[in-house]
Motif scaffolding. Structure first.
Motif, mmCIF file in Angstrom:
data_model
loop_
_atom_site.group_PDB
_atom_site.id
_atom_site.type_symbol
_atom_site.label_atom_id
_atom_site.label_comp_id
_atom_site.label_asym_id
_atom_site.label_seq_id
_atom_site.Cartn_x
_atom_site.Cartn_y
_atom_site.Cartn_z
ATOM 1 N N TYR A 7 6.306 10.543 15.092
ATOM 2 C CA TYR A 7 7.308 9.505 15.306
ATOM 3 C C TYR A 7 7.308 9.092 16.776
ATOM 4 O O TYR A 7 6.936 9.875 17.657
ATOM 5 C CB TYR A 7 8.698 10.011 14.932
ATOM 6 N N SER A 8 7.763 7.869 17.026
ATOM 7 C CA SER A 8 7.841 7.370 18.394
ATOM 8 C C SER A 8 9.034 6.427 18.510
ATOM 9 O O SER A 8 9.935 6.438 17.663
ATOM 10 C CB SER A 8 6.539 6.668 18.775
ATOM 11 N N LEU A 9 9.021 5.605 19.555
ATOM 12 C CA LEU A 9 10.133 4.712 19.848
ATOM 13 C C LEU A 9 9.925 3.329 19.238
ATOM 14 O O LEU A 9 8.796 2.907 18.963
ATOM 15 C CB LEU A 9 10.289 4.556 21.359
ATOM 16 N N VAL A 10 11.017 2.622 19.059
ATOM 17 C CA VAL A 10 10.956 1.211 18.677
ATOM 18 C C VAL A 10 10.235 0.442 19.786
ATOM 19 O O VAL A 10 10.512 0.635 20.974
ATOM 20 C CB VAL A 10 12.372 0.638 18.477
ATOM 21 N N ALA A 11 9.292 -0.410 19.413
ATOM 22 C CA ALA A 11 8.529 -1.171 20.404
ATOM 23 C C ALA A 11 8.108 -2.503 19.793
ATOM 24 O O ALA A 11 8.045 -2.650 18.567
ATOM 25 C CB ALA A 11 7.303 -0.388 20.867
ATOM 26 N N GLY A 12 7.800 -3.470 20.652
ATOM 27 C CA GLY A 12 7.337 -4.758 20.147
ATOM 28 C C GLY A 12 7.020 -5.723 21.268
ATOM 29 O O GLY A 12 7.383 -5.511 22.433
ATOM 30 N N GLU A 62 16.682 -9.095 25.782
ATOM 31 C CA GLU A 62 16.863 -9.753 24.485
ATOM 32 C C GLU A 62 15.837 -9.268 23.474
ATOM 33 O O GLU A 62 16.131 -9.115 22.286
ATOM 34 C CB GLU A 62 16.766 -11.270 24.659
ATOM 35 N N CYS A 63 14.620 -9.010 23.947
ATOM 36 C CA CYS A 63 13.579 -8.494 23.063
ATOM 37 C C CYS A 63 13.957 -7.114 22.540
ATOM 38 O O CYS A 63 13.733 -6.802 21.365
ATOM 39 C CB CYS A 63 12.250 -8.429 23.813
ATOM 40 N N VAL A 64 14.546 -6.270 23.388
ATOM 41 C CA VAL A 64 15.014 -4.955 22.947
ATOM 42 C C VAL A 64 15.994 -5.100 21.793
ATOM 43 O O VAL A 64 15.874 -4.431 20.751
ATOM 44 C CB VAL A 64 15.673 -4.194 24.116
ATOM 45 N N ARG A 119 16.499 -7.636 19.726
ATOM 46 C CA ARG A 119 15.890 -8.202 18.524
ATOM 47 C C ARG A 119 15.015 -7.188 17.810
ATOM 48 O O ARG A 119 15.114 -7.032 16.580
ATOM 49 C CB ARG A 119 15.056 -9.433 18.893
ATOM 50 N N GLU A 120 14.145 -6.500 18.558
ATOM 51 C CA GLU A 120 13.244 -5.548 17.915
ATOM 52 C C GLU A 120 14.018 -4.413 17.250
ATOM 53 O O GLU A 120 13.655 -3.955 16.159
ATOM 54 C CB GLU A 120 12.255 -4.976 18.942
ATOM 55 N N ALA A 121 15.074 -3.945 17.893
ATOM 56 C CA ALA A 121 15.883 -2.878 17.295
ATOM 57 C C ALA A 121 16.466 -3.322 15.959
ATOM 58 O O ALA A 121 16.415 -2.584 14.964
ATOM 59 C CB ALA A 121 16.990 -2.464 18.256
ATOM 60 N N GLN A 122 17.001 -4.528 15.922
ATOM 61 C CA GLN A 122 17.624 -4.996 14.686
ATOM 62 C C GLN A 122 16.585 -5.357 13.626
ATOM 63 O O GLN A 122 16.758 -5.046 12.446
ATOM 64 C CB GLN A 122 18.521 -6.197 14.971
ATOM 65 N N GLU A 123 15.480 -5.984 14.039
ATOM 66 C CA GLU A 123 14.457 -6.363 13.069
ATOM 67 C C GLU A 123 13.777 -5.150 12.440
ATOM 68 O O GLU A 123 13.526 -5.126 11.234
ATOM 69 C CB GLU A 123 13.397 -7.253 13.737
ATOM 70 N N GLU A 124 13.456 -4.158 13.256
ATOM 71 C CA GLU A 124 12.688 -3.023 12.751
ATOM 72 C C GLU A 124 13.552 -1.980 12.053
ATOM 73 O O GLU A 124 13.100 -1.332 11.104
ATOM 74 C CB GLU A 124 11.905 -2.361 13.890
ATOM 75 N N THR A 125 14.795 -1.794 12.522
ATOM 76 C CA THR A 125 15.601 -0.696 11.993
ATOM 77 C C THR A 125 16.971 -1.106 11.469
ATOM 78 O O THR A 125 17.669 -0.285 10.878
ATOM 79 C CB THR A 125 15.813 0.381 13.073
#
Length: 307
Positions: free
Chosen positions: A181-186, A196-198, A200-206
């Motif tokens: 396992y690792s961290l959310v990234a994008g 803002e990217c943080v 968005r990626e957090a909500q989109e991925e998880t």
């Protein structure tokens, strides 16, 4: 200037600043012998345990491509070339995967890899398909057809540790080794700030919302050409909903309940997990005196391999 501790991660130039100086095309023309960063697949080709110094053997020179003087190493020219993956190496030469290299050679390998990737990708103009000419004393190129100028493509990405009290959110991609396992990234999208990217990626991925997004450091990642900007953020709300097109799983962990495997020790992902999730090392480095930004700080587990 003071830098975060991440400046001492492999692939960041600080690692080799005492040994390496970058030379852009045209800045130095010389036939002097020097060192060779010889690339083969995901490895650096070594000669009797060190970088080859001197003339490239004929058996390698016949198949070498991407030849380029790109800097000086220990005061002597250093050139890069690439070899076909299937080419048998002569006696005394062997390919060392980058994961097994010490930090300085891994960083030199990464820079050479990025340069050869850019040179291949910029052979023709992406607008009209015409050939390209070098812009003097830079890595940039100008199209012979439409005149458009192109410069190396560095792709900004975010990577974030999301905290909920003593818990932290880790994700898993389907292609990773079992249990890792690792961290959310994008990748950063059009019109986005890093923060803002943080979000968005957090909500989109998880499926979770975050707040208090704070920057903690960055790492050049030459696979092929990313710049990873690291963050820590706090959980606000939401239940985990995995984006199945990108992830196989996402779940909350704690220091007492960890996954089977984590990212490699020399990655910014592991650096963030170790410091901000597990508290293994101080979060804040000591106050820096004037000019201390040029000093090296030792990196824990300096020559550790990928898990």
């Amino acid at each position: 200037m003071f830098f975060p501790d991440t400046v001492n991660l492999p692939f960041n130039g600080e690692i080799i600043k005492a040994r390496f100086s970058q030379i852009r095309p045209g800045q130095l023309v010389t036939n002097d012998e020097g060192y060779w960063a010889i690339l083969q697949k995901d490895a650096l080709v070594m000669c009797n345990g060190a970088l080859l110094h001197g003339e490239l053997p004929a058996v390698l020179a016949a198949s070498a491509r991407d030849l380029q003087l790109f800097g000086s190493w220990d005061g002597k020219p250093v050139r890069v070339c690439s070899l076909p993956g299937e080419l048998a190496l002569p006696d005394g030469f062997y390919a060392v995967p980058w994961t097994e290299l010490p930090d300085d050679l891994a960083t030199l390998y990464g820079m050479a890899r990025q340069i050869t990737y850019w040179e291949r990708m910029s052979a023709n103009c992406s607008r009209c398909g015409s050939s390209m000419e070098r812009i003097a004393y830079s890595w940039g190129k100008k199209c012979d057809g439409c005149g458009h100028e192109h410069y190396p493509h560095i792709h900004p990405c975010i990577i974030v540790l999301i905290k909920r009290g003593d818990e932290f959110l880790l994700v898993r991609k389907p292609e990773w080794a079992p249990g890792r396992y690792s961290l959310v990234a994008g990748f950063v999208d059009f019109g986005e700030s890093l923060e803002e990217c943080v979000e968005r990626e957090a909500q989109e991925e998880t499926g979770v919302k975050v707040t208090n997004v704070r920057y903690v450091g960055s790492q050049n990642w030459p696979f092929p050409s990313q710049l990873m900007a690291g963050f820590v953020a706090d959980y606000v709300s939401g239940e985990i909903e995995v984006e199945v097109n990108e992830l196989a799983d996402a779940r909350w962990f704690s220091a007492k309940e960890m996954p089977t495997a984590l990212p490699p020790t020399r990655s910014i992902a592991r650096w963030i997990i170790d410091r901000y999730a597990l508290g293994l090392y101080p979060v804040d480095p000591p106050a820096a005196a004037a000019g201390a930004g040029s000093e090296k700080r030792p990196l824990e587990e300096k020559n550790a391999k990928v898990m």
